[in-house]
Design a protein around this motif. Structure first.
Motif, PDB file in Angstrom:
ATOM      1  N   GLN A   1       6.614 -11.141   4.071  1.00 14.25           N
ATOM      2  CA  GLN A   1       7.274 -10.028   5.049  1.00 14.25           C
ATOM      3  C   GLN A   1       8.512  -9.345   4.105  1.00 14.25           C
TER       4      GLN A   1
ATOM      5  N   ASN B   1       0.346  -3.353   6.641  1.00 13.00           N
ATOM      6  CA  ASN B   1      -0.146  -4.481   6.266  1.00 13.00           C
ATOM      7  C   ASN B   1      -0.904  -4.182   4.827  1.00 13.00           C
TER       8      ASN B   1
ATOM      9  N   THR C   1       7.910  -4.032   7.810  1.00  5.50           N
ATOM     10  CA  THR C   1       8.329  -3.844   9.397  1.00  5.50           C
ATOM     11  C   THR C   1       9.778  -3.342   9.192  1.00  5.50           C
TER      12      THR C   1
ATOM     13  N   CYS D   1      12.758  -8.089   9.795  1.00  5.90           N
ATOM     14  CA  CYS D   1      12.002  -9.387   9.621  1.00  5.90           C
ATOM     15  C   CYS D   1      12.561 -10.614  10.012  1.00  5.90           C
TER      16      CYS D   1
END
Ligand code: ASP
Length: 435
Positions: free
Chosen positions: A227, A260, A275, A278
Protein backbone atom coordinates in the motif's frame (compact mmCIF):
# COMPACT_ATOMS: atom_id res chain seq x y z
CA UNK A 1 -19.36 -0.46 -7.93
CA UNK A 2 -17.54 -0.50 -11.26
CA UNK A 3 -13.88 -0.91 -12.06
CA UNK A 4 -11.88 0.75 -14.81
CA UNK A 5 -9.17 -1.60 -16.04
CA UNK A 6 -6.37 -0.21 -18.15
CA UNK A 7 -4.06 -2.62 -19.96
CA UNK A 8 -0.62 -1.46 -21.06
CA UNK A 9 1.21 -2.43 -24.25
CA UNK A 10 3.01 -5.44 -22.80
CA UNK A 11 -0.37 -6.86 -21.73
CA UNK A 12 -1.44 -6.60 -25.37
CA UNK A 13 1.67 -7.67 -27.24
CA UNK A 14 0.10 -10.67 -29.03
CA UNK A 15 -2.98 -12.89 -29.17
CA UNK A 16 -2.02 -14.92 -26.12
CA UNK A 17 -1.78 -11.72 -24.08
CA UNK A 18 -5.25 -10.72 -25.36
CA UNK A 19 -6.52 -14.08 -24.06
CA UNK A 20 -5.12 -13.34 -20.60
CA UNK A 21 -6.78 -9.92 -20.68
CA UNK A 22 -10.14 -11.45 -21.57
CA UNK A 23 -9.87 -13.95 -18.72
CA UNK A 24 -9.08 -11.13 -16.31
CA UNK A 25 -11.91 -8.89 -17.51
CA UNK A 26 -14.52 -11.62 -17.51
CA UNK A 27 -13.44 -12.91 -14.09
CA UNK A 28 -15.03 -9.90 -12.37
CA UNK A 29 -18.37 -8.42 -13.44
CA UNK A 30 -17.28 -5.05 -12.05
CA UNK A 31 -14.66 -4.59 -14.80
CA UNK A 32 -16.84 -2.72 -17.27
CA UNK A 33 -14.75 0.09 -18.64
CA UNK A 34 -11.56 -1.05 -20.35
CA UNK A 35 -8.79 1.26 -21.59
CA UNK A 36 -6.07 -0.10 -23.86
CA UNK A 37 -2.63 0.99 -25.04
CA UNK A 38 -1.31 0.01 -28.46
CA UNK A 39 0.35 -3.40 -28.93
CA UNK A 40 3.63 -3.48 -27.04
CA UNK A 41 6.86 -5.46 -27.40
CA UNK A 42 6.64 -9.24 -27.65
CA UNK A 43 10.24 -9.57 -26.53
CA UNK A 44 13.20 -7.31 -25.72
CA UNK A 45 14.26 -6.84 -29.34
CA UNK A 46 10.75 -6.14 -30.60
CA UNK A 47 9.30 -2.65 -31.29
CA UNK A 48 6.27 -0.98 -29.75
CA UNK A 49 3.58 -0.18 -32.28
CA UNK A 50 3.56 3.45 -31.10
CA UNK A 51 7.27 3.79 -31.94
CA UNK A 52 6.70 2.24 -35.37
CA UNK A 53 3.84 4.65 -36.03
CA UNK A 54 6.05 7.63 -35.20
CA UNK A 55 8.60 6.19 -37.61
CA UNK A 56 5.93 5.67 -40.25
CA UNK A 57 4.84 9.27 -39.96
CA UNK A 58 8.45 10.54 -40.21
CA UNK A 59 8.97 8.52 -43.41
CA UNK A 60 5.84 9.98 -44.97
CA UNK A 61 6.82 13.48 -43.93
CA UNK A 62 10.17 13.25 -45.69
CA UNK A 63 8.75 11.27 -48.63
CA UNK A 64 10.83 8.19 -47.81
CA UNK A 65 9.21 4.90 -48.89
CA UNK A 66 7.48 3.36 -45.88
CA UNK A 67 5.80 0.21 -47.19
CA UNK A 68 7.94 -2.03 -45.00
CA UNK A 69 7.02 -0.29 -41.79
CA UNK A 70 3.38 0.03 -42.82
CA UNK A 71 3.15 -3.69 -43.55
CA UNK A 72 4.99 -4.62 -40.39
CA UNK A 73 2.41 -2.73 -38.33
CA UNK A 74 -0.53 -4.12 -40.27
CA UNK A 75 0.80 -7.69 -40.00
CA UNK A 76 0.92 -7.47 -36.22
CA UNK A 77 -2.74 -6.52 -36.06
CA UNK A 78 -3.80 -9.08 -38.65
CA UNK A 79 -2.00 -11.78 -36.72
CA UNK A 80 -3.83 -10.93 -33.49
CA UNK A 81 -7.18 -10.70 -35.27
CA UNK A 82 -6.72 -14.04 -37.06
CA UNK A 83 -5.44 -15.91 -34.01
CA UNK A 84 -8.42 -14.69 -32.03
CA UNK A 85 -10.80 -15.55 -34.88
CA UNK A 86 -12.39 -12.10 -35.06
CA UNK A 87 -14.27 -10.35 -37.88
CA UNK A 88 -13.18 -6.73 -37.51
CA UNK A 89 -12.02 -5.24 -40.80
CA UNK A 90 -8.33 -4.55 -40.22
CA UNK A 91 -7.76 -4.12 -43.98
CA UNK A 92 -10.28 -1.30 -44.13
CA UNK A 93 -8.68 0.42 -41.13
CA UNK A 94 -5.26 0.28 -42.76
CA UNK A 95 -6.65 1.42 -46.13
CA UNK A 96 -7.91 4.51 -44.36
CA UNK A 97 -4.50 5.11 -42.75
CA UNK A 98 -2.79 4.62 -46.13
CA UNK A 99 -5.13 7.18 -47.69
CA UNK A 100 -4.30 9.75 -45.04
CA UNK A 101 -0.57 9.00 -44.92
CA UNK A 102 0.61 11.95 -46.96
CA UNK A 103 3.49 14.36 -46.51
CA UNK A 104 1.22 16.62 -44.49
CA UNK A 105 -0.43 13.94 -42.38
CA UNK A 106 -0.84 14.94 -38.74
CA UNK A 107 1.48 12.87 -36.54
CA UNK A 108 -1.15 12.77 -33.79
CA UNK A 109 -3.67 11.10 -36.08
CA UNK A 110 -1.23 8.50 -37.44
CA UNK A 111 0.23 7.64 -34.02
CA UNK A 112 -3.19 7.40 -32.36
CA UNK A 113 -4.16 4.56 -34.71
CA UNK A 114 -2.19 2.13 -32.54
CA UNK A 115 -4.56 2.52 -29.61
CA UNK A 116 -7.58 2.95 -31.91
CA UNK A 117 -7.21 -0.41 -33.68
CA UNK A 118 -6.19 -2.21 -30.47
CA UNK A 119 -9.41 -0.99 -28.85
CA UNK A 120 -11.50 -2.06 -31.85
CA UNK A 121 -10.07 -5.58 -31.65
CA UNK A 122 -10.45 -5.73 -27.87
CA UNK A 123 -14.07 -4.52 -27.99
CA UNK A 124 -15.07 -7.26 -30.42
CA UNK A 125 -13.10 -9.87 -28.49
CA UNK A 126 -14.74 -8.98 -25.17
CA UNK A 127 -18.19 -8.31 -26.61
CA UNK A 128 -18.02 -4.73 -25.28
CA UNK A 129 -18.89 -1.52 -27.18
CA UNK A 130 -16.04 0.44 -28.77
CA UNK A 131 -16.14 4.12 -27.78
CA UNK A 132 -13.65 6.29 -29.64
CA UNK A 133 -11.44 8.48 -27.43
CA UNK A 134 -11.86 11.13 -30.14
CA UNK A 135 -15.47 11.46 -28.98
CA UNK A 136 -14.94 11.43 -25.23
CA UNK A 137 -11.50 12.79 -24.26
CA UNK A 138 -12.08 16.50 -24.81
CA UNK A 139 -9.18 18.91 -25.25
CA UNK A 140 -9.57 22.66 -25.29
CA UNK A 141 -7.73 24.71 -27.92
CA UNK A 142 -5.20 25.53 -25.18
CA UNK A 143 -4.07 21.89 -25.44
CA UNK A 144 -5.35 21.06 -21.95
CA UNK A 145 -7.94 18.40 -21.18
CA UNK A 146 -11.37 19.79 -20.38
CA UNK A 147 -12.02 17.47 -17.45
CA UNK A 148 -15.64 18.42 -16.86
CA UNK A 149 -16.61 17.83 -20.50
CA UNK A 150 -14.56 14.62 -20.65
CA UNK A 151 -16.32 13.27 -17.55
CA UNK A 152 -19.72 14.09 -19.00
CA UNK A 153 -18.96 12.38 -22.31
CA UNK A 154 -17.43 9.23 -20.83
CA UNK A 155 -20.21 8.90 -18.28
CA UNK A 156 -22.93 9.33 -20.92
CA UNK A 157 -21.41 6.60 -23.10
CA UNK A 158 -20.89 4.30 -20.15
CA UNK A 159 -24.51 4.70 -19.07
CA UNK A 160 -25.70 4.10 -22.60
CA UNK A 161 -23.68 0.99 -23.40
CA UNK A 162 -22.83 -0.49 -19.98
CA UNK A 163 -19.59 -2.21 -21.02
CA UNK A 164 -17.14 -0.23 -23.10
CA UNK A 165 -13.57 -0.20 -24.43
CA UNK A 166 -11.84 3.17 -24.93
CA UNK A 167 -8.48 3.57 -26.67
CA UNK A 168 -5.92 5.30 -24.44
CA UNK A 169 -3.39 8.03 -25.24
CA UNK A 170 -5.47 10.42 -27.32
CA UNK A 171 -8.47 12.68 -27.47
CA UNK A 172 -9.58 15.50 -29.74
CA UNK A 173 -9.86 19.26 -29.99
CA UNK A 174 -13.38 20.72 -30.21
CA UNK A 175 -13.11 20.59 -34.03
CA UNK A 176 -12.48 16.83 -33.89
CA UNK A 177 -8.75 16.92 -34.77
CA UNK A 178 -6.91 14.21 -32.87
CA UNK A 179 -4.57 15.28 -30.07
CA UNK A 180 -2.18 12.88 -28.34
CA UNK A 181 -1.42 12.90 -24.65
CA UNK A 182 2.24 12.64 -23.69
CA UNK A 183 3.99 9.25 -23.94
CA UNK A 184 2.57 6.66 -21.59
CA UNK A 185 -0.63 8.71 -21.55
CA UNK A 186 -3.06 5.77 -21.59
CA UNK A 187 -2.57 5.75 -17.81
CA UNK A 188 -4.15 9.21 -17.78
CA UNK A 189 -7.04 8.09 -20.00
CA UNK A 190 -7.74 5.35 -17.47
CA UNK A 191 -7.65 7.80 -14.60
CA UNK A 192 -10.01 10.23 -16.36
CA UNK A 193 -12.37 7.37 -17.09
CA UNK A 194 -12.30 6.19 -13.47
CA UNK A 195 -13.17 9.67 -12.29
CA UNK A 196 -15.89 10.07 -14.93
CA UNK A 197 -17.84 7.00 -13.88
CA UNK A 198 -16.96 7.32 -10.15
CA UNK A 199 -15.33 3.91 -10.32
CA UNK A 200 -14.64 2.14 -7.06
CA UNK A 201 -11.23 1.04 -8.35
CA UNK A 202 -8.83 1.97 -11.12
CA UNK A 203 -6.87 -1.15 -12.06
CA UNK A 204 -3.69 -0.53 -13.98
CA UNK A 205 -2.52 -3.82 -15.52
CA UNK A 206 1.15 -4.02 -16.49
CA UNK A 207 3.91 -6.64 -16.61
CA UNK A 208 5.13 -6.15 -13.03
CA UNK A 209 3.40 -7.26 -9.84
CA UNK A 210 3.07 -3.80 -8.35
CA UNK A 211 5.66 -1.27 -7.27
CA UNK A 212 8.86 -2.50 -5.66
CA UNK A 213 10.49 -0.92 -2.60
CA UNK A 214 13.70 -0.30 -4.54
CA UNK A 215 15.09 -0.67 -8.04
CA UNK A 216 15.60 -4.42 -8.65
CA UNK A 217 18.70 -3.63 -10.71
CA UNK A 218 20.30 -2.35 -7.49
CA UNK A 219 18.67 -4.40 -4.73
CA UNK A 220 18.29 -8.13 -5.09
CA UNK A 221 14.57 -9.11 -5.19
CA UNK A 222 13.17 -6.07 -3.37
CA UNK A 223 9.85 -6.48 -1.61
CA UNK A 224 6.62 -5.33 -3.19
CA UNK A 225 4.96 -2.21 -1.80
CA UNK A 226 1.53 -3.40 -0.71
CA UNK A 227 0.00 0.00 0.00
CA UNK A 228 1.22 3.49 -0.76
CA UNK A 229 -0.36 6.93 -0.59
CA UNK A 230 -0.71 9.21 -3.62
CA UNK A 231 1.80 11.62 -2.01
CA UNK A 232 4.39 8.92 -1.36
CA UNK A 233 4.04 7.74 -4.93
CA UNK A 234 4.62 11.29 -6.19
CA UNK A 235 7.82 11.50 -4.15
CA UNK A 236 9.13 8.16 -5.38
CA UNK A 237 8.17 8.82 -8.99
CA UNK A 238 9.82 12.24 -8.92
CA UNK A 239 13.01 10.62 -7.67
CA UNK A 240 13.09 8.13 -10.50
CA UNK A 241 10.75 5.25 -9.64
CA UNK A 242 9.20 4.60 -13.00
CA UNK A 243 5.69 3.26 -12.49
CA UNK A 244 2.77 5.28 -13.80
CA UNK A 245 2.63 8.38 -15.95
CA UNK A 246 3.22 11.15 -13.42
CA UNK A 247 -0.10 12.87 -14.12
CA UNK A 248 -2.13 9.72 -13.59
CA UNK A 249 -3.03 10.27 -9.99
CA UNK A 250 -4.58 13.74 -10.26
CA UNK A 251 -8.03 12.84 -11.64
CA UNK A 252 -8.51 9.86 -9.29
CA UNK A 253 -7.02 11.60 -6.28
CA UNK A 254 -9.74 14.26 -6.43
CA UNK A 255 -12.38 11.55 -6.04
CA UNK A 256 -10.27 9.35 -3.76
CA UNK A 257 -10.44 6.36 -6.11
CA UNK A 258 -7.76 3.76 -5.34
CA UNK A 259 -5.36 2.66 -8.07
CA UNK A 260 -4.29 -0.98 -8.09
CA UNK A 261 -1.13 -1.82 -10.06
CA UNK A 262 -1.46 -5.42 -11.22
CA UNK A 263 0.35 -7.92 -13.41
CA UNK A 264 -1.47 -9.43 -16.41
CA UNK A 265 0.97 -12.36 -16.30
CA UNK A 266 0.39 -13.00 -12.59
CA UNK A 267 -3.19 -11.87 -11.96
CA UNK A 268 -3.48 -13.52 -8.52
CA UNK A 269 -0.74 -11.27 -7.11
CA UNK A 270 -2.48 -8.41 -5.24
CA UNK A 271 0.06 -5.86 -6.56
CA UNK A 272 0.21 -2.37 -5.07
CA UNK A 273 -2.75 -0.29 -3.97
CA UNK A 274 -2.40 3.50 -4.09
CA UNK A 275 -4.80 5.49 -1.92
CA UNK A 276 -5.15 8.80 -0.10
CA UNK A 277 -4.43 7.21 3.31
CA UNK A 278 -3.03 3.82 4.22
CA UNK A 279 -3.33 1.90 7.45
CA UNK A 280 -0.49 -0.55 6.78
CA UNK A 281 2.17 0.14 9.42
CA UNK A 282 4.29 -2.94 8.80
CA UNK A 283 7.23 -1.01 7.28
CA UNK A 284 8.82 2.21 8.53
CA UNK A 285 9.80 3.13 5.00
CA UNK A 286 7.65 2.66 1.95
CA UNK A 287 10.30 2.87 -0.74
CA UNK A 288 13.70 4.14 -1.81
CA UNK A 289 14.43 5.86 -5.10
CA UNK A 290 17.11 8.12 -6.40
CA UNK A 291 18.85 9.72 -9.32
CA UNK A 292 22.44 10.41 -10.25
CA UNK A 293 23.97 13.48 -11.82
CA UNK A 294 23.10 16.61 -9.91
CA UNK A 295 25.23 19.74 -9.80
CA UNK A 296 25.52 22.12 -6.89
CA UNK A 297 26.35 25.85 -7.16
CA UNK A 298 27.63 27.04 -3.81
CA UNK A 299 27.39 30.78 -3.55
CA UNK A 300 29.32 32.71 -0.93
CA UNK A 301 27.90 36.07 0.02
CA UNK A 302 29.91 39.13 0.77
CA UNK A 303 29.41 40.63 4.20
CA UNK A 304 26.26 42.29 5.45
CA UNK A 305 23.96 41.43 2.59
CA UNK A 306 20.57 40.05 3.46
CA UNK A 307 20.14 36.43 2.55
CA UNK A 308 16.58 36.64 1.24
CA UNK A 309 17.53 39.29 -1.32
CA UNK A 310 20.52 37.47 -2.64
CA UNK A 311 18.68 34.12 -2.83
CA UNK A 312 15.92 35.78 -4.82
CA UNK A 313 18.40 37.41 -7.21
CA UNK A 314 20.23 34.15 -7.80
CA UNK A 315 17.01 32.19 -8.30
CA UNK A 316 15.98 34.69 -10.95
CA UNK A 317 19.11 33.78 -12.88
CA UNK A 318 18.17 30.10 -12.76
CA UNK A 319 14.68 31.05 -13.88
CA UNK A 320 16.12 33.04 -16.79
CA UNK A 321 17.90 29.89 -18.02
CA UNK A 322 14.78 27.78 -17.29
CA UNK A 323 16.63 25.53 -14.88
CA UNK A 324 14.56 23.82 -12.18
CA UNK A 325 15.94 24.04 -8.68
CA UNK A 326 15.82 20.85 -6.58
CA UNK A 327 17.17 21.98 -3.20
CA UNK A 328 18.69 25.03 -1.52
CA UNK A 329 20.72 23.97 1.52
CA UNK A 330 22.17 26.99 3.30
CA UNK A 331 24.53 28.23 6.00
CA UNK A 332 25.12 31.74 7.37
CA UNK A 333 27.53 32.93 4.70
CA UNK A 334 26.76 30.66 1.82
CA UNK A 335 23.99 28.67 0.23
CA UNK A 336 23.89 26.04 -2.47
CA UNK A 337 21.55 25.58 -5.37
CA UNK A 338 21.23 21.95 -6.44
CA UNK A 339 19.98 21.22 -9.94
CA UNK A 340 19.95 18.32 -12.35
CA UNK A 341 23.22 18.35 -14.33
CA UNK A 342 21.37 17.77 -17.60
CA UNK A 343 19.49 21.01 -17.19
CA UNK A 344 22.60 23.19 -16.84
CA UNK A 345 24.82 21.39 -19.29
CA UNK A 346 24.31 23.89 -22.09
CA UNK A 347 24.14 27.11 -20.07
CA UNK A 348 26.53 26.58 -17.19
CA UNK A 349 29.14 29.15 -18.28
CA UNK A 350 26.57 31.88 -18.95
CA UNK A 351 24.79 31.09 -15.74
CA UNK A 352 27.94 31.29 -13.62
CA UNK A 353 29.00 34.49 -15.32
CA UNK A 354 25.58 36.03 -14.52
CA UNK A 355 25.87 34.91 -10.89
CA UNK A 356 29.30 36.48 -10.59
CA UNK A 357 27.94 39.78 -11.86
CA UNK A 358 25.76 40.07 -8.75
CA UNK A 359 27.65 42.44 -6.47
CA UNK A 360 26.69 40.61 -3.27
CA UNK A 361 28.36 37.40 -4.49
CA UNK A 362 31.96 36.88 -3.52
CA UNK A 363 32.46 33.35 -4.87
CA UNK A 364 30.74 30.51 -6.74
CA UNK A 365 31.87 26.90 -6.47
CA UNK A 366 30.56 24.09 -8.58
CA UNK A 367 30.34 20.47 -7.48
CA UNK A 368 28.99 17.87 -9.86
CA UNK A 369 28.56 14.09 -9.83
CA UNK A 370 26.11 14.27 -6.93
CA UNK A 371 23.45 11.58 -6.52
CA UNK A 372 20.27 12.18 -4.54
CA UNK A 373 18.62 9.28 -2.74
CA UNK A 374 15.12 9.68 -1.31
CA UNK A 375 13.82 7.51 1.49
CA UNK A 376 10.05 7.83 1.45
CA UNK A 377 7.63 6.69 4.13
CA UNK A 378 4.47 7.99 5.75
CA UNK A 379 5.30 5.90 8.84
CA UNK A 380 8.49 7.89 9.51
CA UNK A 381 6.58 10.97 10.67
CA UNK A 382 6.83 11.92 14.36
CA UNK A 383 9.06 8.95 15.15
CA UNK A 384 12.31 9.89 16.85
CA UNK A 385 15.50 8.29 15.62
CA UNK A 386 14.68 7.45 12.01
CA UNK A 387 16.99 10.01 10.43
CA UNK A 388 19.60 9.24 13.12
CA UNK A 389 19.52 5.59 12.15
CA UNK A 390 19.61 6.45 8.46
CA UNK A 391 22.70 8.63 8.75
CA UNK A 392 24.41 6.10 11.02
CA UNK A 393 23.78 3.31 8.51
CA UNK A 394 25.18 5.40 5.68
CA UNK A 395 28.18 6.58 7.77
CA UNK A 396 28.98 3.11 9.08
CA UNK A 397 29.31 2.01 5.49
CA UNK A 398 31.86 4.74 4.85
CA UNK A 399 29.65 6.74 2.57
CA UNK A 400 30.03 10.48 2.93
CA UNK A 401 26.78 12.47 2.93
CA UNK A 402 27.18 15.76 1.09
CA UNK A 403 23.74 17.22 1.74
CA UNK A 404 20.54 16.37 3.59
CA UNK A 405 16.92 17.48 3.17
CA UNK A 406 13.74 16.54 4.97
CA UNK A 407 10.35 18.14 4.35
CA UNK A 408 8.40 19.13 7.45
CA UNK A 409 5.68 16.66 6.56
CA UNK A 410 8.39 14.08 7.33
CA UNK A 411 7.33 12.08 4.31
CA UNK A 412 10.84 11.83 2.88
CA UNK A 413 14.49 12.21 3.77
CA UNK A 414 16.81 13.02 0.91
CA UNK A 415 20.55 12.52 1.10
CA UNK A 416 23.09 13.67 -1.45
CA UNK A 417 26.11 11.42 -1.96
CA UNK A 418 28.80 11.04 -4.62
CA UNK A 419 27.57 9.40 -7.81
CA UNK A 420 29.98 6.54 -7.16
CA UNK A 421 28.22 5.75 -3.85
CA UNK A 422 24.70 5.81 -5.30
CA UNK A 423 24.01 2.08 -5.60
CA UNK A 424 25.75 1.27 -2.31
CA UNK A 425 23.67 3.89 -0.47
CA UNK A 426 20.40 2.41 -1.73
CA UNK A 427 21.54 -1.12 -0.86
CA UNK A 428 22.59 -0.34 2.70
CA UNK A 429 19.41 1.63 3.41
CA UNK A 430 17.27 -1.22 2.10
CA UNK A 431 19.18 -3.86 4.05
CA UNK A 432 18.87 -1.94 7.32
CA UNK A 433 15.35 -0.62 7.06
CA UNK A 434 13.34 -3.28 5.33
CA UNK A 435 12.40 -6.14 7.57
N1 ASP B 1 1.24 3.68 -26.61
C1 ASP B 1 1.60 4.94 -26.02
C2 ASP B 1 3.08 4.96 -25.67
O1 ASP B 1 3.79 4.04 -26.00
C3 ASP B 1 0.74 5.31 -24.88
C4 ASP B 1 0.70 4.32 -23.74
O2 ASP B 1 1.06 3.18 -23.88
O3 ASP B 1 0.30 4.71 -22.67
O4 ASP B 1 3.55 5.92 -25.10
Amino acid sequence: MFFVAKFGGSSLANASQFKKVKEIVLADERRRLIVVSALGKRNKEDSKITDLLYLLHAHARYSVPSDNIFNMIKERYLEVKCELGLNCDIDAEFDEIAKRLTKDAAADYIVSRGEYITAKIMAEYLGFTFVDAQDVIAFGYDGLIDQARTSELIDANFRKYGKIVIPGFYGAYPNGAIKLLSRGGSDITGSLAAKAISASMYENWTDVSGILMADPRIVDSPKRIKQITYSELRELAYMGANVLHEETIFPVQESNIPINILNTNDPKNPGTVITQDCDDKSQIITGIAGKKNFTSFTITKSHFCRKITIIRQILQIFEKYKVNVEHIPSSIDSFSIIVSSDEVEKCIYDLVSDIKKEKEVSDVQITDQIALVAVVGRNMATKAGISGKLFAVIGNNEINIKTIAQGLQELNIIVGVDNKDFEKTIKVIYENFVA
